[in-house]
Design a protein around this motif. Structure first.
Motif, PDB file in Angstrom:
ATOM      1  N   LEU A   1      64.322  29.198  45.347  1.00 33.45           N
ATOM      2  CA  LEU A   1      64.217  30.102  46.483  1.00 33.45           C
ATOM      3  C   LEU A   1      64.647  29.396  47.766  1.00 33.45           C
ATOM      4  O   LEU A   1      64.370  28.209  47.965  1.00 33.45           O
ATOM      5  CB  LEU A   1      62.773  30.595  46.643  1.00 33.45           C
ATOM      6  CG  LEU A   1      62.154  31.271  45.418  1.00 33.45           C
ATOM      7  CD1 LEU A   1      60.729  31.694  45.722  1.00 33.45           C
ATOM      8  CD2 LEU A   1      62.993  32.475  44.968  1.00 33.45           C
ATOM      9  N   LYS A   2      65.318  30.144  48.627  1.00 34.55           N
ATOM     10  CA  LYS A   2      65.741  29.626  49.920  1.00 34.55           C
ATOM     11  C   LYS A   2      64.992  30.384  51.015  1.00 34.55           C
ATOM     12  O   LYS A   2      65.030  31.605  51.074  1.00 34.55           O
ATOM     13  CB  LYS A   2      67.257  29.810  50.100  1.00 34.55           C
ATOM     14  CG  LYS A   2      67.805  29.274  51.415  1.00 34.55           C
ATOM     15  CD  LYS A   2      69.317  29.480  51.481  1.00 34.55           C
ATOM     16  CE  LYS A   2      69.886  28.979  52.806  1.00 34.55           C
ATOM     17  NZ  LYS A   2      71.357  29.187  52.880  1.00 34.55           N
ATOM     18  N   VAL A   3      64.307  29.628  51.859  1.00 38.05           N
ATOM     19  CA  VAL A   3      63.527  30.210  52.942  1.00 38.05           C
ATOM     20  C   VAL A   3      64.361  30.185  54.217  1.00 38.05           C
ATOM     21  O   VAL A   3      64.796  29.124  54.656  1.00 38.05           O
ATOM     22  CB  VAL A   3      62.220  29.419  53.155  1.00 38.05           C
ATOM     23  CG1 VAL A   3      61.415  30.004  54.312  1.00 38.05           C
ATOM     24  CG2 VAL A   3      61.382  29.415  51.871  1.00 38.05           C
ATOM     25  N   LEU A   4      64.588  31.345  54.803  1.00 36.47           N
ATOM     26  CA  LEU A   4      65.381  31.418  56.028  1.00 36.47           C
ATOM     27  C   LEU A   4      64.482  31.230  57.255  1.00 36.47           C
ATOM     28  O   LEU A   4      63.281  31.030  57.139  1.00 36.47           O
ATOM     29  CB  LEU A   4      66.137  32.742  56.082  1.00 36.47           C
ATOM     30  CG  LEU A   4      67.061  33.017  54.883  1.00 36.47           C
ATOM     31  CD1 LEU A   4      67.892  34.275  55.117  1.00 36.47           C
ATOM     32  CD2 LEU A   4      67.979  31.826  54.587  1.00 36.47           C
ATOM     33  N   GLU A   5      65.064  31.306  58.419  1.00 32.70           N
ATOM     34  CA  GLU A   5      64.342  30.978  59.649  1.00 32.70           C
ATOM     35  C   GLU A   5      63.249  31.999  59.958  1.00 32.70           C
ATOM     36  O   GLU A   5      63.442  33.204  59.774  1.00 32.70           O
ATOM     37  CB  GLU A   5      65.320  30.914  60.824  1.00 32.70           C
ATOM     38  CG  GLU A   5      66.300  29.752  60.728  1.00 32.70           C
ATOM     39  CD  GLU A   5      65.596  28.422  60.598  1.00 32.70           C
ATOM     40  OE1 GLU A   5      64.723  28.120  61.434  1.00 32.70           O
ATOM     41  OE2 GLU A   5      65.903  27.685  59.642  1.00 32.70           O
ATOM     42  N   PRO A   6      62.096  31.536  60.450  1.00 30.05           N
ATOM     43  CA  PRO A   6      61.031  32.470  60.850  1.00 30.05           C
ATOM     44  C   PRO A   6      61.360  33.113  62.183  1.00 30.05           C
ATOM     45  O   PRO A   6      62.101  32.552  62.997  1.00 30.05           O
ATOM     46  CB  PRO A   6      59.806  31.562  60.977  1.00 30.05           C
ATOM     47  CG  PRO A   6      60.375  30.231  61.383  1.00 30.05           C
ATOM     48  CD  PRO A   6      61.702  30.129  60.649  1.00 30.05           C
ATOM     49  N   GLY A   7      60.811  34.277  62.412  1.00 30.13           N
ATOM     50  CA  GLY A   7      61.062  34.979  63.664  1.00 30.13           C
ATOM     51  C   GLY A   7      59.859  35.003  64.577  1.00 30.13           C
ATOM     52  O   GLY A   7      58.831  34.368  64.316  1.00 30.13           O
ATOM     53  N   LYS A   8      59.979  35.775  65.654  1.00 22.58           N
ATOM     54  CA  LYS A   8      58.878  35.927  66.621  1.00 22.58           C
ATOM     55  C   LYS A   8      57.856  36.943  66.149  1.00 22.58           C
ATOM     56  O   LYS A   8      56.715  36.944  66.625  1.00 22.58           O
ATOM     57  CB  LYS A   8      59.451  36.364  67.981  1.00 22.58           C
ATOM     58  CG  LYS A   8      60.354  35.329  68.634  1.00 22.58           C
ATOM     59  CD  LYS A   8      61.016  35.891  69.886  1.00 22.58           C
ATOM     60  CE  LYS A   8      62.114  36.874  69.542  1.00 22.58           C
ATOM     61  NZ  LYS A   8      62.883  37.333  70.726  1.00 22.58           N
ATOM     62  N   ALA A   9      58.255  37.821  65.241  1.00 20.76           N
ATOM     63  CA  ALA A   9      57.333  38.835  64.728  1.00 20.76           C
ATOM     64  C   ALA A   9      56.294  38.166  63.832  1.00 20.76           C
ATOM     65  O   ALA A   9      56.642  37.432  62.905  1.00 20.76           O
ATOM     66  CB  ALA A   9      58.098  39.898  63.953  1.00 20.76           C
ATOM     67  N   VAL A  10      55.023  38.411  64.119  1.00 21.86           N
ATOM     68  CA  VAL A  10      53.930  37.802  63.371  1.00 21.86           C
ATOM     69  C   VAL A  10      52.956  38.886  62.943  1.00 21.86           C
ATOM     70  O   VAL A  10      52.470  39.662  63.761  1.00 21.86           O
ATOM     71  CB  VAL A  10      53.183  36.759  64.234  1.00 21.86           C
ATOM     72  CG1 VAL A  10      52.060  36.116  63.435  1.00 21.86           C
ATOM     73  CG2 VAL A  10      54.140  35.695  64.756  1.00 21.86           C
ATOM     74  N   ASP A  11      52.670  38.931  61.660  1.00 20.90           N
ATOM     75  CA  ASP A  11      51.657  39.846  61.132  1.00 20.90           C
ATOM     76  C   ASP A  11      50.539  38.986  60.552  1.00 20.90           C
ATOM     77  O   ASP A  11      50.641  38.487  59.431  1.00 20.90           O
ATOM     78  CB  ASP A  11      52.257  40.751  60.058  1.00 20.90           C
ATOM     79  CG  ASP A  11      51.221  41.707  59.482  1.00 20.90           C
ATOM     80  OD1 ASP A  11      50.035  41.590  59.847  1.00 20.90           O
ATOM     81  OD2 ASP A  11      51.600  42.561  58.661  1.00 20.90           O
ATOM     82  N   GLN A  12      49.510  38.786  61.348  1.00 17.22           N
ATOM     83  CA  GLN A  12      48.402  37.956  60.902  1.00 17.22           C
ATOM     84  C   GLN A  12      47.081  38.623  61.265  1.00 17.22           C
ATOM     85  O   GLN A  12      47.041  39.628  61.972  1.00 17.22           O
ATOM     86  CB  GLN A  12      48.480  36.566  61.535  1.00 17.22           C
ATOM     87  CG  GLN A  12      48.398  36.557  63.045  1.00 17.22           C
ATOM     88  CD  GLN A  12      48.792  35.228  63.649  1.00 17.22           C
ATOM     89  OE1 GLN A  12      49.552  34.459  63.077  1.00 17.22           O
ATOM     90  NE2 GLN A  12      48.281  34.934  64.837  1.00 17.22           N
ATOM     91  N   ASN A  13      46.003  38.071  60.735  1.00 24.45           N
ATOM     92  CA  ASN A  13      44.683  38.607  61.040  1.00 24.45           C
ATOM     93  C   ASN A  13      44.455  38.652  62.540  1.00 24.45           C
ATOM     94  O   ASN A  13      44.888  37.757  63.275  1.00 24.45           O
ATOM     95  CB  ASN A  13      43.607  37.730  60.403  1.00 24.45           C
ATOM     96  CG  ASN A  13      43.712  37.706  58.902  1.00 24.45           C
ATOM     97  OD1 ASN A  13      43.866  38.731  58.266  1.00 24.45           O
ATOM     98  ND2 ASN A  13      43.650  36.521  58.324  1.00 24.45           N
ATOM     99  N   ALA A  14      43.755  39.688  62.983  1.00 25.29           N
ATOM    100  CA  ALA A  14      43.447  39.836  64.404  1.00 25.29           C
ATOM    101  C   ALA A  14      42.131  40.592  64.538  1.00 25.29           C
ATOM    102  O   ALA A  14      41.674  41.243  63.591  1.00 25.29           O
ATOM    103  CB  ALA A  14      44.573  40.590  65.115  1.00 25.29           C
ATOM    104  N   PHE A  15      41.546  40.506  65.711  1.00 22.60           N
ATOM    105  CA  PHE A  15      40.259  41.150  65.960  1.00 22.60           C
ATOM    106  C   PHE A  15      40.377  42.057  67.171  1.00 22.60           C
ATOM    107  O   PHE A  15      40.954  41.676  68.197  1.00 22.60           O
ATOM    108  CB  PHE A  15      39.167  40.102  66.168  1.00 22.60           C
ATOM    109  CG  PHE A  15      38.933  39.251  64.951  1.00 22.60           C
ATOM    110  CD1 PHE A  15      38.050  39.650  63.963  1.00 22.60           C
ATOM    111  CD2 PHE A  15      39.640  38.070  64.770  1.00 22.60           C
ATOM    112  CE1 PHE A  15      37.853  38.887  62.824  1.00 22.60           C
ATOM    113  CE2 PHE A  15      39.455  37.294  63.628  1.00 22.60           C
ATOM    114  CZ  PHE A  15      38.557  37.701  62.660  1.00 22.60           C
ATOM    115  N   ALA A  16      39.834  43.266  67.028  1.00 21.12           N
ATOM    116  CA  ALA A  16      39.937  44.257  68.098  1.00 21.12           C
ATOM    117  C   ALA A  16      38.555  44.737  68.512  1.00 21.12           C
ATOM    118  O   ALA A  16      37.626  44.794  67.704  1.00 21.12           O
ATOM    119  CB  ALA A  16      40.780  45.447  67.640  1.00 21.12           C
TER     120      ALA A  16
END
Length: 319
Positions: free
Chosen positions: A141-156
């Motif tokens: 597998l080849k991993v390409l560059e990460p972006g600015k978009a982040v989907d991670q845990n968050a608290f509201a």
């Protein structure tokens, strides 16, 4: 893995760990894509994998759009779980999959070293992606560059609660000394990204856990109604506004770096042309963009393909 399962969130917290494969366009998953690695425009057919929740479907359509603009023909195959699509990517039954850096790193880490393996992901995106590449490359597998978009845990919290106590970040909540009941999954008291992390890193006084499905309507409604004061969700949750909720910033980086990035089969889709096409999108896409795209699909009920196409044209990413 510490990041909540987005497929689970999409179906009210019920984890989907095994299910049948759904092919778009009727193609069989067992059929090799025959993807071209020469990078010549107009050559090659690429199979793009997608998980079964809205965000992954949107990302797959975005990938398809930029790759078709580069001259490739594409098809999208949707599966329910990483346990199914990741092996398909290794075998070349899929060529490209949208992924999340930390979550995939820990998935491959545990696949190689066992369920009790020491974590390799962290809040540092550079180190996390380096660890991911080290695990991915031996698997073809080849991993390409990460972006600015982040989907991670968050608290509201509710906007009213935030305004009343002057809250913009999780640090603010800790300093406020407010006791909060947290709407989260029943694993929260044991997970370092959840109750233990909030208490240790931020000094937040967790009075109790309301064991509601993660990011569910019921969990958000409980915070809106004042039954609970905070809910575990994600940074790309598109429905917070409907419940009058706002995210508190993770200013001390409790969460792992789940930046969105493409992962490809190195043999069938490892060309520089494919990487350049996908990186163009990755550089443009932000967390706010992804949240808005999710909203169009989840709240406005538009089709992922239409939403993705409009975004690519609006951003000038396709001709």
């Amino acid at each position: 893995m510490d990041k909540i399962n987005r497929a689970a969130a999409a179906v009210a917290g019920v984890a989907v760990l095994a299910a049948g494969l759904t092919a778009c366009g009727g193609d069989s998953l067992e059929k090799s894509s025959g993807g071209d690695s020469s990078g010549k425009p107009g050559k090659g057919s690429l199979v793009i994998g997608s998980a079964s929740f809205s965000e992954s479907k949107i990302l797959a359509e975005l990938y398809a759009g930029v790759l078709e603009d580069a001259g490739y023909s594409t098809s999208i195959k949707t599966v329910d779980a990483r346990e199914l699509y990741e092996p398909a990517l290794e075998k070349g039954q899929m060529d490209v999959v949208p992924e999340y850096a930390a979550t995939l790193a820990e998935f491959l880490n545990q696949k190689k070293n066992g369920s009790n393996a020491a974590p390799v992901a962290s809040s540092d995106v550079t180190k996390t992606v380096a660890a991911l590449k080290k695990l991915a490359e031996p698997r073809g597998l080849k991993v390409l560059e990460p972006g600015k978009a982040v989907d991670q845990n968050a608290f509201a919290v509710s906007a009213d609660f935030a305004k009343k106590h002057g809250l913009k970040t999780l640090s603010d909540l800790g300093k406020s000394k407010q006791k909060v009941t947290l709407a989260a999954g029943d694993e929260c008291p044991k997970r370092p990204f959840c109750q233990p992390g909030l208490e240790k890193k931020y000094g937040i006084d967790i009075a109790g856990i309301d064991p509601l499905d993660i990011g569910s309507v019921q969990a958000k409604q409980a915070v809106k109604d004042g039954k609970d004061q905070m809910v575990l969700t994600t940074t790309t949750d598109s429905t917070l506004d409907q419940f009058g909720l706002v995210l508190l910033g993770d200013d001390k980086n409790l969460q792992n770096a789940d930046n969105v990035l493409p992962v490809v089969n190195a043999k069938s889709a490892g060309s520089q042309k494919i990487a350049d096409s996908l990186n163009k999108l990755t550089k443009a896409l932000t967390t706010a963009d992804l949240r808005e795209l999710n909203k169009k699909v989840d709240a406005e009920r538009l089709k992922p393909a239409d939403v993705a196409g409009d975004y690519l044209r609006d951003k000038g990413l396709v001709k």
